[in-house]
Design an enzyme around this catalytic site. Structure first.
Site, PDB file in Angstrom:
ATOM      1  CD  GLN A 126      45.193  47.179 -17.615  1.00 21.36           C
ATOM      2  OE1 GLN A 126      44.819  47.036 -18.660  1.00 21.36           O
ATOM      3  NE2 GLN A 126      46.165  47.939 -17.492  1.00 21.36           N
ATOM      4  CB  SER A 129      39.371  51.078 -15.491  1.00 20.31           C
ATOM      5  OG  SER A 129      40.390  51.172 -16.414  1.00 20.31           O
ATOM      6  CD  GLU A 244      47.025  49.017 -21.113  1.00 16.12           C
ATOM      7  OE1 GLU A 244      47.601  49.360 -20.147  1.00 16.12           O
ATOM      8  OE2 GLU A 244      45.838  48.907 -21.515  1.00 16.12           O
TER       9      GLU A 244
HETATM   10  C1  LIG Z   1      36.964  47.975 -24.629  1.00 17.96           C
HETATM   11  C2  LIG Z   1      37.623  48.370 -23.554  1.00 17.96           C
HETATM   12  C3  LIG Z   1      38.303  47.492 -22.704  1.00 17.96           C
HETATM   13  C4  LIG Z   1      39.246  47.941 -21.758  1.00 17.96           C
HETATM   14  N1  LIG Z   1      39.954  47.150 -20.824  1.00 17.96           N
HETATM   15  C5  LIG Z   1      40.285  47.519 -19.577  1.00 17.96           C
HETATM   16  C6  LIG Z   1      41.007  46.449 -18.873  1.00 17.96           C
HETATM   17  O1  LIG Z   1      41.090  45.488 -18.940  1.00 17.96           O
HETATM   18  N2  LIG Z   1      41.561  46.979 -17.536  1.00 17.96           N
HETATM   19  C7  LIG Z   1      41.384  48.329 -17.048  1.00 17.96           C
HETATM   20  O2  LIG Z   1      41.945  48.574 -16.158  1.00 17.96           O
HETATM   21  N3  LIG Z   1      40.659  49.108 -17.942  1.00 17.96           N
HETATM   22  C8  LIG Z   1      40.192  48.671 -19.198  1.00 17.96           C
HETATM   23  N4  LIG Z   1      39.511  49.607 -19.890  1.00 17.96           N
HETATM   24  C9  LIG Z   1      39.420  51.122 -19.319  1.00 17.96           C
HETATM   25  C10 LIG Z   1      40.050  52.050 -20.308  1.00 17.96           C
HETATM   26  O3  LIG Z   1      41.427  52.119 -19.915  1.00 17.96           O
HETATM   27  C11 LIG Z   1      39.194  53.611 -19.542  1.00 17.96           C
HETATM   28  O4  LIG Z   1      38.024  53.248 -20.399  1.00 17.96           O
HETATM   29  C12 LIG Z   1      40.086  54.747 -20.278  1.00 17.96           C
HETATM   30  O5  LIG Z   1      41.394  55.034 -19.401  1.00 17.96           O
HETATM   31  C13 LIG Z   1      39.515  55.891 -20.401  1.00 17.96           C
HETATM   32  O6  LIG Z   1      38.729  56.027 -18.986  1.00 17.96           O
HETATM   33  P1  LIG Z   1      37.407  56.363 -18.704  1.00 17.96           P
HETATM   34  O7  LIG Z   1      36.346  55.279 -19.656  1.00 17.96           O
HETATM   35  O8  LIG Z   1      36.834  56.618 -17.307  1.00 17.96           O
HETATM   36  O9  LIG Z   1      36.739  57.783 -19.519  1.00 17.96           O
HETATM   37  P2  LIG Z   1      36.948  59.206 -19.007  1.00 17.96           P
HETATM   38  O10 LIG Z   1      38.253  59.345 -18.183  1.00 17.96           O
HETATM   39  O11 LIG Z   1      35.711  59.509 -18.085  1.00 17.96           O
HETATM   40  O12 LIG Z   1      37.017  59.980 -20.117  1.00 17.96           O
HETATM   41  C14 LIG Z   1      35.678  60.513 -20.975  1.00 17.96           C
HETATM   42  C15 LIG Z   1      36.175  61.174 -21.994  1.00 17.96           C
HETATM   43  O13 LIG Z   1      37.130  62.554 -21.524  1.00 17.96           O
HETATM   44  C16 LIG Z   1      38.023  62.680 -22.163  1.00 17.96           C
HETATM   45  N5  LIG Z   1      39.023  63.210 -21.326  1.00 17.96           N
HETATM   46  C17 LIG Z   1      39.306  62.830 -19.876  1.00 17.96           C
HETATM   47  N6  LIG Z   1      40.359  63.461 -19.354  1.00 17.96           N
HETATM   48  C18 LIG Z   1      40.916  64.333 -20.395  1.00 17.96           C
HETATM   49  C19 LIG Z   1      41.892  65.509 -20.345  1.00 17.96           C
HETATM   50  N7  LIG Z   1      42.754  65.667 -19.263  1.00 17.96           N
HETATM   51  N8  LIG Z   1      42.189  66.004 -21.189  1.00 17.96           N
HETATM   52  C20 LIG Z   1      41.602  65.710 -22.493  1.00 17.96           C
HETATM   53  N9  LIG Z   1      40.471  64.830 -22.546  1.00 17.96           N
HETATM   54  C21 LIG Z   1      40.113  64.069 -21.412  1.00 17.96           C
HETATM   55  C22 LIG Z   1      38.706  61.335 -22.572  1.00 17.96           C
HETATM   56  O14 LIG Z   1      39.493  61.298 -23.575  1.00 17.96           O
HETATM   57  C23 LIG Z   1      37.408  60.727 -23.025  1.00 17.96           C
HETATM   58  O15 LIG Z   1      37.035  61.127 -24.477  1.00 17.96           O
HETATM   59  C24 LIG Z   1      38.939  49.332 -21.064  1.00 17.96           C
HETATM   60  C25 LIG Z   1      38.155  50.246 -21.938  1.00 17.96           C
HETATM   61  C26 LIG Z   1      37.500  49.841 -23.097  1.00 17.96           C
HETATM   62  C27 LIG Z   1      36.708  50.715 -23.601  1.00 17.96           C
END
Ligand SMILES: Cc1cc2nc3c(=O)[nH]c(=O)nc-3n(C[C@H](O)[C@H](O)[C@H](O)COP(=O)(O)OP(=O)(O)OC[C@H]3O[C@@H](n4cnc5c(N)ncnc54)[C@H](O)[C@@H]3O)c2cc1C
Length: 406
Positions: A126, A129, A244
């Site tokens: 996928q 991100s 998902e």
């Molecule tokens: C092990 C793992 C596997 C993954 N696999 C995939 C994959 O296969 N493909 C893919 O595309 N993605 C994947 N992801 C990505 C995942 O979808 C993102 O990590 C997730 O959407 C969070 O985005 P970010 O890491 O950029 O954190 P951020 O968006 O930067 O968030 C940081 C923190 O701020 C909080 N936050 C952000 N915005 C808000 C809001 N509006 N209100 C309240 N709190 C908020 C979040 O909850 C989090 O605690 C994976 C992630 C992990 C950890």
């Protein structure tokens, strides 16, 4: 509400059990039940065995080669597979991109991609991100520029789960910078062997290689790999996220882990008596068991409404999928915490070779060999569940706005 299974459902359960006894390779189930490391081949082999039985895609409509099972049958199947130690059927092809291809792809795309997903030929990952575009997914920047009958793609995806094994990646790409961010996104299927793609590992907190960065440099993708219409990808992306989040609930797997927790608590002792007789520890097991029962019923309700079809197309699960995601992930974390606590200091060592199928223990720590090797790794690994698939904070925002109307 009658929560008992009917005679037909019980006999279906027996049929699934019979199949698992006959066909699930014991060397694979030993790994799953012992928390050992699985290889790509274990997942692919199991998918091929399921496909040979006609059970490759429990959630797909029969018209596309799925079982056509109802929600209860799918639930029973998941539960029995998890309990027997079958590897999880990876969701990226079967449960994420396939429903999108069924709902929004053209017949040529359906004929090309779906049979190779269900028979285990193609491994999908996928590409949603990007650095800086996780929760705020619509801000994604990976650019796809149309040049004649192809797109030229440049940019980076990240956290790509098991992308190191993938044959294909489904990507959200930016095809326009005009108007609202959501209106310039398209959904593109990209062959991972295309020149210009580089996969770089990200090592996780448990020391394992499960996720990756994927870089795209002048990657040429045939325009026929576009799903639906250009700049309409956000609609397809949201449809996929509902699927998902439903899958993330993991009820069957959590039931198996609860069983394991009870097994550990029966063997371990506290003040000379089995830990399971300790009132405070029993309370904590009971609490997680109750949460899991509630999740199971909610899950059944959501998949029942999801399996209602509109013609050949599957309906997207609604915002209630966010409830499953929050509760399912919290329960998975709780179970790893309780297993760690049950083993006390034996759960602390992290031993890489303890995850190998043929590892038979460390003479210096005999008590460690039994349940302990995977526990600290599982505990660290499960921190991911409240982040991926849309973080739990974001799911709570969705619940408060879309369900509670706050
Ligand atoms: C092990 C793992 C596997 C993954 N696999 C995939 C994959 O296969 N493909 C893919 O595309 N993605 C994947 N992801 C990505 C995942 O979808 C993102 O990590 C997730 O959407 C969070 O985005 P970010 O890491 O950029 O954190 P951020 O968006 O930067 O968030 C940081 C923190 O701020 C909080 N936050 C952000 N915005 C808000 C809001 N509006 N209100 C309240 N709190 C908020 C979040 O909850 C989090 O605690 C994976 C992630 C992990 C950890």
């Amino acid at each position: 509400m009658d929560l008992n299974f009917t005679a037909e459902e019980q006999s279906f359960r027996e049929e699934v059990r019979g199949f698992l006894r006959a066909k699930l390779p014991p060397e694979i189930s030993r790994k799953v039940l012992g928390g050992k490391r699985l290889a790509k081949d274990d997942f692919v082999r199991w998918q091929k065995l399921l496909h040979a039985q006609g059970w490759g895609a429990a959630g797909w409509p029969a018209a596309f080669g799925g079982t056509g099972w109802n929600a209860v049958q799918q639930h029973i199947f998941d539960e029995e597979c998890a309990d027997a130690g079958a590897p999880m059927q990876l969701p990226f092809g079967l449960k994420m991109v396939a429903p999108v291809i069924m709902a929004f792809g053209n017949p040529a795309q359906q004929q090309r991609f779906l049979p190779r997903i269900i028979d285990g030929t193609d491994w999908w990952c996928q590409g949603y991100s990007e650095p800086g575009s996780g929760s705020d997914l619509a801000s994604l920047k990976m650019r796809a520029v149309r040049e004649g009958d192809q797109y030229v793609v440049n940019g980076q995806k990240t956290w790509t789960t098991l992308g190191q094994h993938a044959d294909w990646i489904f990507c959200l790409v930016r095809t326009s910078t005009e108007g609202r961010q959501q209106e310039g996104i398209s959904f593109l299927l990209i062959d991972m062997k295309t020149p210009g793609i580089t996969v770089r590992p990200i090592i996780m907190l448990d020391g394992e290689h499960e996720i990756n960065e994927v870089w795209f440099e002048e990657v040429k993708v045939p325009a026929e790999n576009l799903i639906g219409e250009e700049n309409k990808g956000w609609t397809y992306a949201k449809f996929l996220l509902g699927h998902e989040r439903t899958g993330i609930a993991g009820v069957g797997r959590s039931k198996r882990e609860l069983k394991k927790l009870k097994e550990i608590a029966r063997k371990e002792t506290s003040a000379g008596r089995p830990l399971i007789e300790d009132q405070r520890f029993r309370d904590r097991i009971a609490q997680v068991e109750l949460e899991l029962m509630a999740l199971e019923i909610t899950n059944l309700r959501v998949i029942s409404s999801d399996s209602a079809t509109e013609g050949e197309k599957k309906r997207a699960p609604g915002p209630e999928a966010s409830i499953l995601k929050v509760k399912g992930s919290e329960i998975q974390q709780m179970l790893t915490e309780l297993k760690m606590q049950a083993l006390g200091h034996y759960a602390l060592p992290w031993l890489d070779e303890g995850l190998d199928a043929d590892w038979s223990g460390d003479a210096a720590m005999p008590a460690y060999a039994d349940h302990a090797p995977p526990l600290s790794g599982q505990y660290f690994n499960m921190r991911k569940t409240t982040i991926y698939g849309g973080s739990n904070e974001i799911q709570k925002n969705i619940i408060s706005q879309m369900i509670l109307g706050l």
